[in-house]
Scaffold this motif. Structure first.
Motif, short mmCIF file in Angstrom:
data_model
loop_
_atom_site.label_atom_id
_atom_site.label_comp_id
_atom_site.label_asym_id
_atom_site.label_seq_id
_atom_site.Cartn_x
_atom_site.Cartn_y
_atom_site.Cartn_z
N VAL A 160 -86.61 -24.33 15.22
CA VAL A 160 -85.68 -25.08 14.69
C VAL A 160 -84.33 -24.10 14.98
O VAL A 160 -83.88 -23.32 14.19
CB VAL A 160 -85.52 -25.31 13.28
N GLY A 161 -83.59 -24.43 16.10
CA GLY A 161 -82.33 -23.86 16.47
C GLY A 161 -82.39 -22.37 16.68
O GLY A 161 -81.31 -21.67 16.50
N GLY A 162 -83.79 -21.94 17.18
CA GLY A 162 -83.87 -20.53 17.22
C GLY A 162 -84.43 -19.96 16.17
O GLY A 162 -85.17 -18.75 16.32
N GLN A 163 -84.48 -20.54 15.01
CA GLN A 163 -85.39 -19.92 13.90
C GLN A 163 -86.76 -20.39 13.75
O GLN A 163 -87.09 -21.61 13.78
CB GLN A 163 -84.45 -20.40 12.52
N VAL A 164 -87.63 -19.53 13.50
CA VAL A 164 -89.16 -19.87 13.72
C VAL A 164 -89.46 -20.12 12.33
O VAL A 164 -89.22 -19.21 11.34
CB VAL A 164 -90.11 -18.76 14.32
N TYR A 165 -90.37 -21.22 11.92
CA TYR A 165 -90.89 -21.68 10.87
C TYR A 165 -92.28 -21.96 10.79
O TYR A 165 -92.91 -22.56 11.85
CB TYR A 165 -90.30 -22.84 10.22
N ILE A 166 -93.20 -21.54 9.87
CA ILE A 166 -94.52 -21.63 10.02
C ILE A 166 -94.83 -22.75 8.76
O ILE A 166 -94.57 -22.07 7.56
CB ILE A 166 -95.39 -20.52 9.87
N THR A 167 -95.30 -23.62 8.74
CA THR A 167 -95.75 -24.42 7.45
C THR A 167 -97.14 -25.42 7.87
O THR A 167 -97.49 -25.38 9.08
CB THR A 167 -94.49 -25.26 7.20
N VAL B 279 -98.90 -36.13 21.35
CA VAL B 279 -98.24 -34.96 21.17
C VAL B 279 -97.27 -34.29 22.29
O VAL B 279 -96.47 -33.54 21.86
CB VAL B 279 -99.41 -33.81 20.80
N ARG B 280 -97.74 -34.78 23.36
CA ARG B 280 -96.94 -34.30 24.47
C ARG B 280 -95.55 -34.67 24.52
O ARG B 280 -94.52 -34.17 25.26
CB ARG B 280 -97.56 -34.85 25.80
N SER B 281 -95.23 -36.02 23.97
CA SER B 281 -93.77 -36.24 23.71
C SER B 281 -92.99 -35.44 23.20
O SER B 281 -91.88 -35.39 23.25
CB SER B 281 -93.82 -37.70 23.40
N LEU B 282 -93.46 -34.53 22.29
CA LEU B 282 -92.68 -33.64 21.46
C LEU B 282 -92.21 -32.55 22.32
O LEU B 282 -92.99 -31.78 22.94
CB LEU B 282 -93.37 -33.29 20.21
N ALA B 283 -91.02 -32.06 22.08
CA ALA B 283 -90.35 -30.72 22.88
C ALA B 283 -90.94 -29.63 22.21
O ALA B 283 -91.17 -29.40 21.12
CB ALA B 283 -88.85 -30.90 22.60
N PHE C 100 -89.95 -27.83 18.93
CA PHE C 100 -88.68 -27.23 18.98
C PHE C 100 -87.82 -28.55 18.44
O PHE C 100 -88.30 -29.58 18.86
CB PHE C 100 -88.32 -27.17 20.57
N VAL C 101 -86.75 -28.10 17.63
CA VAL C 101 -86.06 -29.13 16.99
C VAL C 101 -84.64 -28.45 17.14
O VAL C 101 -84.39 -27.68 16.72
CB VAL C 101 -86.26 -29.34 15.56
N ASP C 102 -83.63 -29.29 17.80
CA ASP C 102 -82.44 -28.67 17.91
C ASP C 102 -81.64 -29.12 16.99
O ASP C 102 -80.61 -29.69 16.99
CB ASP C 102 -81.98 -29.30 19.41
N GLU D 51 -79.35 -36.29 6.55
CA GLU D 51 -79.13 -37.77 7.05
C GLU D 51 -79.76 -37.66 8.63
O GLU D 51 -80.63 -38.72 8.59
CB GLU D 51 -77.37 -37.92 7.08
N TYR D 52 -79.68 -36.49 9.15
CA TYR D 52 -80.42 -36.76 10.49
C TYR D 52 -81.85 -36.77 10.39
O TYR D 52 -82.60 -37.43 11.25
CB TYR D 52 -79.94 -35.43 11.21
N PHE D 53 -82.51 -35.90 9.47
CA PHE D 53 -83.85 -35.81 9.12
C PHE D 53 -84.34 -37.18 8.31
O PHE D 53 -85.59 -37.21 7.96
CB PHE D 53 -84.39 -34.59 8.54
N MET D 54 -83.48 -38.19 8.10
CA MET D 54 -83.69 -39.36 7.33
C MET D 54 -84.32 -39.17 6.09
O MET D 54 -85.62 -39.42 5.88
CB MET D 54 -84.44 -40.26 8.45
#
Length: 296
Positions: free
Chosen positions: A26-33, A55-59, A67-69, A104-107
């Motif tokens: 996420v914006g260069g920060q790595v998260y594992i969940t 799954v291939r449609s996800l960046a 990846f989430v910008d 708001e962005y993540f609804m």
């Protein structure tokens, strides 16, 4: 590495295309969940992303992580909310309006409501004067602040106590209670001096004005003129010595500190001398100076 290996070893099926452990960039920060965490809020953006079968449609980034910008620093609070649907923020959290925008962005409508400005003592905007992004406050922030001040003024007037006039005056002017703290300004300077000081000194301009202190105080005082590129995403309650100013005039820095209620309490300087050239007597003087400011 164990988590990454286990994620890579998982074999998603057609009905369940995602592994149990998921890595996010996420914006260069790595998260594992875990996958259930990301889909814990139905209808959210993460739920839509990680319940689809394509799954291939996800960046993805170069290492195969999803990846989430978005803001990588603030995503930690989004992920915490996804785990148990509760919001826990540090004291005097200065990024509230930005976090609301991320929600708001993540609804996540319930999280947006939790972050919305309220008139209660706990969530009042007036409780945190150290806003690092004052230009991005929500549109009704000024109205909320004015309403809070007006309520305090009206209550004091009705009470009619000895301090009513003073309280009313403070409320009318909108004066905020500022937190105490130190800010240190440092800079390096140099100049060349000829033999026996008979020639004019050749001064060099100040290359960089360093700022040391608590992140929230530095952002409050210097705002957009503060360069955070050497220490990005520093939490507001942490200290840093890597910020510097975008201008090189000490007087401009002093003016900003004075306007914010700071006054100088100490200063120190060191200097060294060296010959500019072996064949001349010109000497280069180099100094480092620090000014310590404090606000009660």
């Amino acid at each position: 590495m164990a988590l990454a290996d286990s994620a890579g070893c998982a074999k998603p099926s057609e009905d369940f295309p995602f592994p149990e452990i998921i890595e996010l960039n996420v914006g260069g920060q790595v998260y594992i969940t875990r996958h259930p965490t990301l889909v814990s809020v139905p209808g959210s953006l993460l739920w839509e992303m990680f319940t689809q079968k394509n799954v291939r449609s996800l960046a993805r980034d170069s290492k195969g992580r999803f990846f989430v910008d978005r803001d990588g620093f603030l995503f930690r609070y989004i992920l915490d909310y996804m785990r148990d649907q509760q919001l826990v923020l540090p004291d005097h959290f200065p990024e509230r309006s930005r976090l609301q925008r991320e929600a708001e962005y993540f609804m996540l409508p319930e999280l947006v409501k939790m972050l919305a400005p309220k008139l209660s003592k706990q969530n009042s905007l007036g409780d945190d004067p150290c806003q690092s992004d004052p230009e991005e406050l929500s549109p009704n922030a000024d109205a909320t602040r004015n309403l809070t001040s007006a309520s305090a003024t009206l209550s004091s007037a009705v009470a009619g106590g000895p301090g009513a006039a003073v309280t009313a005056g403070v409320g009318a002017t909108g004066t905020d209670v500022r937190r105490a703290g130190f800010i240190t300004i440092g800079y390096r300077g140099s100049y060349t001096l000829g033999r026996d000081s008979q020639t004019d000194a050749k001064f060099r301009r100040v290359a960089r004005i360093m700022v040391c202190g608590k992140t929230s105080l530095a952002k409050e005082v210097f705002g957009d003129t503060l360069n955070e590129s050497r220490d990005p995403d520093r939490p507001p309650e942490r200290y840093t010595s890597r910020y510097y100013l975008k201008f090189t005039f000490l007087e401009q820095a002093f003016d900003k500190l004075a306007d914010a209620g700071f006054h100088m309490v100490a200063c120190n300087s060191t200097g060294t001398c060296a010959f500019a050239h072996d064949q001349t007597d010109d000497r280069i003087w180099t100094s480092y100076t620090e000014y310590v400011f404090y606000r009660e």
